[in-house]
Motif scaffolding. Structure first.
Motif, PDB file in Angstrom:
ATOM      1  N   ALA A 260       0.831  -1.207   0.000  1.00  0.00           N
ATOM      2  CA  ALA A 260       0.000   0.000   0.000  1.00  0.00           C
ATOM      3  C   ALA A 260       0.864   1.255   0.000  1.00  0.00           C
ATOM      4  O   ALA A 260       0.581   2.222  -0.722  1.00  0.00           O
ATOM      5  CB  ALA A 260      -0.935  -0.012   1.208  1.00  0.00           C
ATOM      6  N   ALA A 261       1.935   1.241   0.799  1.00  0.00           N
ATOM      7  CA  ALA A 261       2.821   2.397   0.852  1.00  0.00           C
ATOM      8  C   ALA A 261       3.491   2.636  -0.499  1.00  0.00           C
ATOM      9  O   ALA A 261       3.610   3.780  -0.952  1.00  0.00           O
ATOM     10  CB  ALA A 261       3.869   2.196   1.941  1.00  0.00           C
TER      11      ALA A 261
ATOM     12  N   SER B 248      -4.044   4.148   0.808  1.00  0.00           N
ATOM     13  CA  SER B 248      -4.286   3.655   2.152  1.00  0.00           C
ATOM     14  C   SER B 248      -4.583   2.163   2.090  1.00  0.00           C
ATOM     15  O   SER B 248      -5.113   1.670   1.082  1.00  0.00           O
ATOM     16  CB  SER B 248      -5.459   4.393   2.794  1.00  0.00           C
ATOM     17  OG  SER B 248      -6.648   4.152   2.067  1.00  0.00           O
ATOM     18  N   PRO B 249      -4.268   1.401   3.143  1.00  0.00           N
ATOM     19  CA  PRO B 249      -4.520  -0.044   3.121  1.00  0.00           C
ATOM     20  C   PRO B 249      -5.961  -0.419   2.818  1.00  0.00           C
ATOM     21  O   PRO B 249      -6.209  -1.429   2.165  1.00  0.00           O
ATOM     22  CB  PRO B 249      -4.106  -0.486   4.530  1.00  0.00           C
ATOM     23  CG  PRO B 249      -3.067   0.504   4.939  1.00  0.00           C
ATOM     24  CD  PRO B 249      -3.546   1.809   4.352  1.00  0.00           C
ATOM     25  N   GLU B 250      -6.917   0.398   3.257  1.00  0.00           N
ATOM     26  CA  GLU B 250      -8.324   0.058   3.019  1.00  0.00           C
ATOM     27  C   GLU B 250      -8.687   0.091   1.530  1.00  0.00           C
ATOM     28  O   GLU B 250      -9.724  -0.442   1.129  1.00  0.00           O
ATOM     29  CB  GLU B 250      -9.251   0.985   3.792  1.00  0.00           C
ATOM     30  CG  GLU B 250      -9.256   2.418   3.293  1.00  0.00           C
ATOM     31  CD  GLU B 250     -10.230   3.297   4.055  1.00  0.00           C
ATOM     32  OE1 GLU B 250     -10.357   4.479   3.684  1.00  0.00           O
ATOM     33  OE2 GLU B 250     -10.867   2.808   5.004  1.00  0.00           O
ATOM     34  N   ARG B 251      -7.838   0.695   0.719  1.00  0.00           N
ATOM     35  CA  ARG B 251      -8.079   0.752  -0.723  1.00  0.00           C
ATOM     36  C   ARG B 251      -7.330  -0.333  -1.488  1.00  0.00           C
ATOM     37  O   ARG B 251      -7.359  -0.373  -2.716  1.00  0.00           O
ATOM     38  CB  ARG B 251      -7.723   2.139  -1.256  1.00  0.00           C
ATOM     39  CG  ARG B 251      -8.651   3.217  -0.726  1.00  0.00           C
ATOM     40  CD  ARG B 251      -8.321   4.588  -1.273  1.00  0.00           C
ATOM     41  NE  ARG B 251      -9.265   5.576  -0.755  1.00  0.00           N
ATOM     42  CZ  ARG B 251     -10.393   5.929  -1.342  1.00  0.00           C
ATOM     43  NH1 ARG B 251     -10.746   5.336  -2.493  1.00  0.00           N
ATOM     44  NH2 ARG B 251     -11.188   6.831  -0.837  1.00  0.00           N
TER      45      ARG B 251
ATOM     46  N   CYS C  40      -7.016  -4.122   5.148  1.00  0.00           N
ATOM     47  CA  CYS C  40      -7.360  -4.228   3.730  1.00  0.00           C
ATOM     48  C   CYS C  40      -8.682  -4.968   3.550  1.00  0.00           C
ATOM     49  O   CYS C  40      -9.040  -5.817   4.368  1.00  0.00           O
ATOM     50  CB  CYS C  40      -6.279  -5.002   2.971  1.00  0.00           C
ATOM     51  SG  CYS C  40      -4.646  -4.249   2.983  1.00  0.00           S
TER      52      CYS C  40
END
Length: 235
Positions: free
Chosen positions: A161-162, A167-170, A189
Motif C-alpha cells: 500500500a505504501a 491507504s490499506p483500506e483501498r 485491507c
C-alpha cells in the motif's frame, strides 16, 4: 459485492493456490531435496496440505512427518538450498495457471495496479510468475524473504500500500487461505477469498471475507466498480 469494492484502487494477489496451482512443482522440489539427503519423500496430497507458509516451514513439516522435528540447522539449510535450485530450474514445469487467471490479470491491468504478496521468497515468486506469464501484468512482487514478513503478518500488504501510495483500506487482498485473510484483516485491507486453491476450507469462524465463484466474477465486479474504461488509480 460491487458496493463493498467501490473504494478499491489496487489488488494484491496471493500466488500459490490463487494464481497458480504450483503444488506439483513444490512437491517435486521438496522431494528432490529430500532425496539428496536420503530422506523420505511425500505424495502430492501430503505436500499440498503443507503449502502456504513458505519453503522453510514446508521443509520443517516434511522433517517432522518423518520424526525429524529436531533436525539441525545445517540439514535444514541444505534442504532449502536444494529446494530453491530445483524451483528456479523449472518454476512451473508440473503445475498450471488456474483457468481464467490470465484473463483476470490482463483485464485488470488496464484499470488498476496489481501486486503479488506471497509467503514464497521473492526470487522464487518472480520465477514462477514469469513462467506463468503473469509477471508482466504486476507492478511489484512482495515475497516473505524473512520469517517476520510471512502472512498472517500484515507487513507485506502495508508495504505494498505504501509503495502504491494508497491507504490499506483501498488495497484488496485476493487469496485462497486463512493467512491471506488474516493478513488483510491485520493490515486493514479488504479481502476476497477464492474457492479454488489449497486452504479455503480452513478459515476461522471470525473471518467473513467476500467470496467469488471464479476469476471471471472478480474481474466483472472490479471493472464494474468504476467502469472498464476509467482508471481507478493514477501513478
Amino acid at each position: 459485492m460491487k458496493e463493498s469494492l467501490r473504494l478499491v484502487q489496487a489488488v494484491a494477489f496471493d500466488l500459490d493456490g490463487t494464481l497458480v496451482d504450483s503444488a506439483p512443482d513444490i512437491q517435486h522440489a521438496l522431494n528432490a531435496a529430500l532425496k539428496k539427503a536420503g530422506l523420505e519423500r511425500f505424495d502430492l496430497d501430503a505436500v499440498r496440505g503443507w503449502i502456504g507458509d513458505g519453503p522453510d516451514v514446508l521443509i520443517a513439516r516434511a522433517l517432522a512427518a518423518q520424526g525429524l522435528a529436531d533436525a539441525d540447522a545445517e540439514l535444514r539449510a541444505r534442504l532449502r538450498r536444494w529446494f530453491d535450485v530445483d524451483t528456479l530450474a523449472a518454476p512451473l514445469a508440473h503445475g498450471v495457471v488456474y483457468p481464467g487467471i490470465l484473463d483476470l490479470v490482463s483485464g485488470l491491468h488496464r484499470v488498476m495496479p496489481m501486486v503479488v504478496v506471497t509467503n514464497k521468497p521473492t526470487p522464487l515468486a518472480r520465477a514462477v510468475l514469469d513462467a506463468a506469464g503473469v509477471l508482466p501484468f504486476v507492478d511489484a512482487v512482495f515475497g516473505a524473504d524473512t520469517a517476520a514478513l510471512r502472512k498472517p503478518a500484515p507487513g507485506m500488504l502495508l508495504a505494498a500500500a505504501a509503495q502504491l501510495a494508497i491507504s490499506p483500506e483501498r488495497l484488496l487482498m485476493v487469496g485462497d487461505s486463512a493467512p491471506d485473510m488474516q493478513s488483510a484483516h491485520a493490515a486493514g485491507c479488504r479481502a476476497v477469498l477464492v474457492p479454488w486453491g489449497y486452504g479455503h476450507h480452513a478459515l476461522p469462524a471470525w473471518l467473513d471475507p467476500l467470496r467469488v465463484s471464479g476469476p471471471d466474477e472478480l474481474l466483472q465486479v472490479l471493472l464494474a466498480t468504476r467502469g472498464a474504461s476509467e482508471p481507478l488509480f493514477n501513478s
